[in-house]
Design a protein around this motif. Structure first.
Motif, PDB file in Angstrom:
ATOM      1  N   ASN A  27       1.119   1.929   5.787  1.00 22.49           N
ATOM      2  CA  ASN A  27      -0.126   1.662   6.559  1.00 22.49           C
ATOM      3  C   ASN A  27      -1.414   2.081   5.652  1.00 22.49           C
ATOM      4  OD1 ASN A  27      -1.754   1.289   8.720  1.00 22.49           O
ATOM      5  ND2 ASN A  27      -1.269   3.247   9.621  1.00 22.49           N
ATOM      6  N   ILE A  28      -1.502   1.400   4.313  1.00 23.77           N
ATOM      7  CA  ILE A  28      -2.705   1.445   3.539  1.00 23.77           C
ATOM      8  C   ILE A  28      -3.840   0.577   4.405  1.00 23.77           C
ATOM      9  CG2 ILE A  28      -3.679   1.040   1.319  1.00 23.77           C
ATOM     10  CD1 ILE A  28      -1.197   1.497   0.191  1.00 23.77           C
ATOM     11  N   LYS A  29      -4.989   1.273   4.779  1.00 22.45           N
ATOM     12  CA  LYS A  29      -6.079   0.465   5.532  1.00 22.45           C
ATOM     13  C   LYS A  29      -6.719  -0.234   4.215  1.00 22.45           C
ATOM     14  CE  LYS A  29      -6.076   3.240   9.488  1.00 22.45           C
ATOM     15  NZ  LYS A  29      -5.706   4.585   9.070  1.00 22.45           N
ATOM     16  N   THR A  30      -6.506  -1.573   4.087  1.00 21.35           N
ATOM     17  CA  THR A  30      -7.492  -2.259   3.116  1.00 21.35           C
ATOM     18  C   THR A  30      -7.756  -3.934   3.661  1.00 21.35           C
ATOM     19  OG1 THR A  30      -7.331  -3.196   1.004  1.00 21.35           O
ATOM     20  CG2 THR A  30      -5.273  -2.435   1.925  1.00 21.35           C
ATOM     21  N   LEU A  62     -11.919   1.970  -1.650  1.00 26.40           N
ATOM     22  CA  LEU A  62     -11.138   2.517  -0.491  1.00 26.40           C
ATOM     23  C   LEU A  62     -11.521   3.875  -0.365  1.00 26.40           C
ATOM     24  CD1 LEU A  62      -7.509   1.398  -1.228  1.00 26.40           C
ATOM     25  CD2 LEU A  62      -9.294   0.049   0.088  1.00 26.40           C
ATOM     26  N   ASN A  75      -6.892   6.649   1.567  1.00 31.41           N
ATOM     27  CA  ASN A  75      -6.216   5.219   1.376  1.00 31.41           C
ATOM     28  C   ASN A  75      -5.731   5.215  -0.068  1.00 31.41           C
ATOM     29  OD1 ASN A  75      -5.735   3.834   3.907  1.00 31.41           O
ATOM     30  ND2 ASN A  75      -7.836   4.050   4.138  1.00 31.41           N
ATOM     31  N   LYS A 130      -2.766   6.781  -0.416  1.00 28.36           N
ATOM     32  CA  LYS A 130      -1.706   6.217  -0.310  1.00 28.36           C
ATOM     33  C   LYS A 130      -1.300   4.976  -1.227  1.00 28.36           C
ATOM     34  CE  LYS A 130      -2.744   6.447   4.779  1.00 28.36           C
ATOM     35  NZ  LYS A 130      -3.198   5.300   5.797  1.00 28.36           N
ATOM     36  N   ALA A 190      -6.997  11.044   8.088  1.00 30.14           N
ATOM     37  CA  ALA A 190      -6.040  10.618   6.894  1.00 30.14           C
ATOM     38  C   ALA A 190      -5.171  11.415   6.764  1.00 30.14           C
ATOM     39  CB  ALA A 190      -6.750  10.315   5.834  1.00 30.14           C
TER      40      ALA A 190
END
Lengths: 494, 326
Positions: A383-386, A396, A400, A403, A430
């Motif tokens: 679940n890396i938010k990019t 990022l 993240n 991560k 996070a």
């Protein structure tokens, strides 16, 4: 109630991707010690950097002695009578103690007067009961002595307001007592002090009021004498509840030992032995400079050991370099991720495949398609938010980025992961996710070491805790023995 | 006081010992190495590199580098030649203009590094090429002559190069300049901030000091020294040819490094730089006295530079060990 010295209201500060201060406020009275608390990333240091002109806020009003001020540089804040003891030491190692303390105030003319600043420093040292030579180079001093120099420097400005940003992290008990004596003395002179600390007992002891920040927001201000420590912690943590680690239960038989370290020594580490079980989370506790990171680096082969053996699954192995460690399935996630963990100017995908690049090369050509595919897989998995795997890592958020590093080591298929300060500088939300990922990894059979200076983090996550003090292993605490007091007891044991 | 001597003095002592050893070696192995004329040559071949080295020491102590000094010195000499021959300025005005030109380029370097935030390596590399080109453009790539002893303005050569009895005057000015820079670096605020910036720039900024001013000033001093150096270059050679003098900046930087100044900043001394300059000119004249051609000089200078840096690295390691134990 004494008169108001400082008032900050509606302070807003943005950093790329982070709303660091949201309509934040704070006030300080004459002759008062006002504690400022909050979790890491809550905005304490940022707020104080705004006050001292290091950061310029987007909006907000600061009144100093009922005059509106607007500091554009550290110099202006200094001239207005505000000085700060920074959390990270800001000293010039090549200069002497006296030269450091009086930097910028050497003399009125062009020419230096060493004797005058040495005399003034000696006088200051006497007042503060510091037993150091003003002509000693700062680089030759221990960290706690360097911290005392920083404190002496802040006091030497005859400031109206002094900010202490976690001053006691590296000090011994005796030095802390000495500092509190100095603070009480300053209090009687009408100096207002801001005291940032994670140590609740210190806050109760020295401060008059305590203000809590969370996620860059003002939560509340309480009377230190009346408020309960639990209530402060509740205000700090708020509604967010972290997922608890499903700890390995004691009555079941312990899983096999995957890593055994025997008599590990170097110049910073003194004869440490321990075992790590499969699926276990082992915490490394200790004060700054206790040798935890140094121990991890020895296991990872990043520094030279003088003695010591490492056994993996019962077999003796020879780890001479990080390359060997990675080959044997050990991963190390550095505390300074920007310096050692990531190539900030490269994409998420390229960072993730970095240690495994060989597998994505056919006939000498790197296959971007394969890289994208595998990177996307891992981006989804943890679940890396990019926006895409092509995004540059520097865009990022801290969480993240962390991560991405985790993904990198997962792809490398490391069985043993060493997390060094995994949540430093990461915001609360996070953080919770990083904990979840670490728990999931442990459940899936990875063995994990966490080095952390945040006790709540270790308490929450660890199956066992190894405590170090000044390079020596002072205790290994089993699940039922892990609590704040016991850890602190062993962490300060000499 | 004793302590500070002990802390900073070891490398200088080593460099000084190396100077003596090299001198004794050539005194034995060379022909007529100890003669008056060779001694004068040793002194004479140290001036303009000496000026550059003293100036660039300031920049290197801040943790920066100035690659433009050699080209600036040449360009400044060419500008001077143009003003003297083509514009017809009196020689004293020409000399002032040469110093001003060097200082100006130093100031530009400072602006590029502090205001425009260019890395010093890139900023000064760019300015090196700019100066190199500018020298040729201004003169139309023609050679410029400064007055020789026989010409009406010959006093210039006698005052800045050699007296009629053959005494190398440049050395006198170099020593004066050394004392001047020594006072600035060790006895004034300017020097204190230059060391402090090299040691920890952020700490200096947080102490409320205008880092840009002092860092920029280091480049101005370096440019000023290059302008000054150009006077002595012109006095020594009198014939200035565009597009020559390549690598002079590297000789100067090598002398600074031999003298124990750290390229990572915060540490160094002008006394060391002077020793470095003389080690290089003894090496040059010594090898000539052994009838070895010029490439040998370059070769051995390289060896000395590597040796000096190795000693420094080794000593730092040892110092760290001692610190940890105590």
């Amino acid at each position: 109630m004494s008169e108001l010295l400082l008032n900050m209201e509606g302070v807003e500060k943005y950093f790329p991707g982070v709303h660091a201060l949201k309509k934040c406020c704070f006030d300080l009275r004459k002759g008062e010690v006002h504690a400022l608390v909050g979790e890491n990333g809550a905005g304490k240091s940022t707020l104080m950097k705004v006050l001292t002109g290091i950061f310029i806020p987007e909006s907000g009003q600061i009144t100093l002695e009922s005059k509106c001020v607007n500091f554009k540089s550290p110099r202006q804040a200094q001239l207005a009578g505000i000085s700060i003891v920074h959390q990270e030491l800001n000293l010039m190692n090549h200069l002497t103690a006296a030269q450091n303390i009086f930097i910028g105030r050497e003399s009125d003319g062009l020419f230096l007067n060493e004797k005058s600043i040495n005399d003034k420093t000696l006088e200051l040292f006497k007042k503060l009961n510091i037993k150091l030579d003003p002509e000693e180079k700062v680089g030759n001093l221990s960290v706690s002595h360097q911290q005392m120099i920083e404190i002496a420097k802040a006091i030497s400005y005859d400031a109206k307001i002094i900010i202490f940003d976690e001053p006691t992290a590296t000090l011994t008990d005796v030095e802390i007592e000495e500092l509190f004596k100095i603070m009480n003395e300053l209090k009687s002179q009408g100096v207002g002090m801001v005291y940032i600390s994670h140590r609740m007992d210190e806050i109760k002891k020295i401060s008059d009021r305590v203000t809590v920040l969370r996620d860059g927001e003002y939560i509340g201000t309480e009377d230190s004498a009346k408020v309960k420590i639990d209530d402060i912690i509740h205000m700090m943590v708020g509604r967010i509840t972290y997922e608890e680690h499903k700890k390995i239960s004691d009555n079941k038989e312990k899983p096999p030992v995957v890593l055994k370290v025997e008599n590990m020594s170097s110049k910073d580490v003194n004869n440490v032995s321990f075992e790590l079980h499969k699926g276990e989370i082992l915490g490394f506790a200790g004060l700054i400079g206790a040798g935890r990171t140094e121990l991890a680096r020895l296991i990872f082969g990043a520094d030279k050991k003088t003695t010591g053996e490492i056994y993996l699954d019962g077999k003796k192995v020879n780890v001479k370099s990080p390359h060997d460690a990675v080959r044997l399935g050990i991963g190390y996630l550095s505390e300074d991720r920007k310096r050692y963990g990531l190539s900030l100017g490269m994409s998420v995908a390229n960072n993730i495949v970095m240690p495994n690049l060989d597998e994505y090369i056919t006939a000498g050509i790197i296959s971007e398609k394969k890289i994208k595919k595998i990177a996307s897989e891992y981006v989804d998995k943890i679940n890396i938010k990019t926006p895409s795997v092509g995004q540059l890592v520097k865009n990022l958020s801290g969480g993240n980025q962390q991560k991405v590093i985790i993904a990198k080591w997962l792809l490398k298929n490391s069985d043993i992961l060493i997390f060094d300060e995994p949540t430093r500088g990461i915001d609360v939300g996070a953080k919770s996710e990083i904990y979840k990922i670490i728990n999931k990894l442990a459940k899936s059979g990875k063995s994990i070491i966490i080095i952390s200076s945040e006790l709540p983090e270790l308490l929450r996550m660890s199956d066992r805790v190894l405590v170090m003090c000044e390079g020596t292993h002072t205790a290994t605490l089993e699940l039922d023995q892990i609590n704040q007091n016991t850890i602190m007891k062993y962490a300060t044991q000499h | 006081m004793l302590k500070s001597i002990r802390n900073s003095g070891t490398h200088k002592m080593l460099a000084f010992a190396a100077l003596i050893v090299i001198y004794i070696f050539f005194a034995i192995a060379g022909n007529n190495f100890t003669s008056v004329s060779t001694t004068l040559n040793i002194l004479a071949s140290s001036y303009y590199v000496g000026f550059l080295a003293l100036g660039v020491t300031f920049v290197i102590i801040t943790g920066g580098i100035d690659l433009s000094i050699g080209a600036v010195m040449m360009c400044s000499a060419l500008v001077g030649g143009q003003l003297y021959r083509n514009v017809g300025l009196p020689i004293w005005a020409v000399l002032i203009a040469m110093i001003a030109f060097g200082t100006l380029i130093g100031w530009v370097n400072g602006l590029l590094v502090t205001k425009l935030k260019l890395p010093p390596f890139i900023a000064t590399l760019g300015m090196m090429m700019v100066s190199l080109g500018l020298g040729s453009i201004i003169t139309g790539t023609s050679t410029k002559n400064f007055p020789t002893i026989l010409e009406p303005d010959g006093w210039f050569s006698r005052v800045f190069f050699r007296t009629e009895s053959g005494f190398p005057m440049g050395v006198v000015y170099l020593i004066i300049f050394f004392i001047f820079t020594f006072i600035i670096l060790n006895k004034t605020k300017i020097g204190r901030y230059i060391y402090a910036i090299g040691s920890n720039e952020e700490a200096v900024r947080l102490s409320g000091i205008k880092v840009n001013v002092w860092k920029g000033l280091a480049f101005v001093i370096s440019g000023f020294a290059a302008g000054l150096g150009s006077i002595f270059y012109a006095a020594t050679y009198t014939v200035i040819i565009p597009n020559t003098g390549n690598g002079i900046e590297l000789q100067a930087i090598a002398a600074v490094v031999i003298g124990g100044t750290s390229l990572s900043g915060g540490k160094g001394s002008l006394t060391g730089t002077m020793i470095g300059v003389f080690i290089m000119s003894i090496l040059k004249n010594g090898l000539i006295s052994m009838n070895l051609p010029a490439p040998f000089q370059t070769f051995f200078t390289g060896i000395v530079v590597l040796g000096a840096v190795l000693i420094d690295v080794y000593r730092n390691k040892k110092a760290n060990k001692v610190k940890k134990l105590s």
